[in-house]
Write a protein that holds these residues in place. Structure first.
Motif: not given
Length: 138
Positions: A93-105
């Protein structure tokens, strides 16, 4: 939704005011809803019926908050591995500025609704899902 026929699928999803909690950031449960939308879109892009799978595992690491009033996020969903009866997906999940908000599998298992048990993936499912293999997994 954006992507070519191969690789991870990118989808921009709108956020609603009630997606945010009293702390002023995206509620943790909403991440799972967003990732589910990403999984459904990926399966559709691979010509696979999302109703023919069950979620067997989900992992999620929160990296940075999505503060109110963020209007949208981008969900990326790619295939890490296609097995005999399951597929492992990588999601972000990326914020509009491209910052990674969450990652998973997530691990999805082919599901036989009549028999109420797992089933092997068809050759067509395997082919469609393999076209979405993430670069790191390819």
């Amino acid at each position: 939704m954006t992507a070519g026929p191969n690789g991870p699928l990118r989808q921009t999803l709108q956020l609603r005011l009630n997606d945010f909690d009293v702390l002023g950031h995206l509620n943790q449960a909403v991440y799972h809803e967003l990732l589910e939308q990403g999984r459904i879109a990926l399966l559709a892009s691979a010509s696979a019926d999302s109703n023919a799978y069950v979620l067997a595992r989900v992992e999620l690491d929160y990296r940075s908050e999505v503060p109110v009033p963020t209007p949208e996020v981008t969900v990326e969903t790619g295939v890490e591995r296609v097995g005999r009866s399951s597929v492992r997906l990588a999601q972000r999940v990326l914020r509009p500025d491209g910052t990674l908000a969450a990652e998973g599998a997530a691990v999805l298992v082919g599901w036989d609704a009549a028999e109420r048990r797992s089933r092997p993936l068809s050759d067509a499912e395997r082919e469609g899902l393999s076209a979405r293999l993430s670069q790191a997994a390819a």
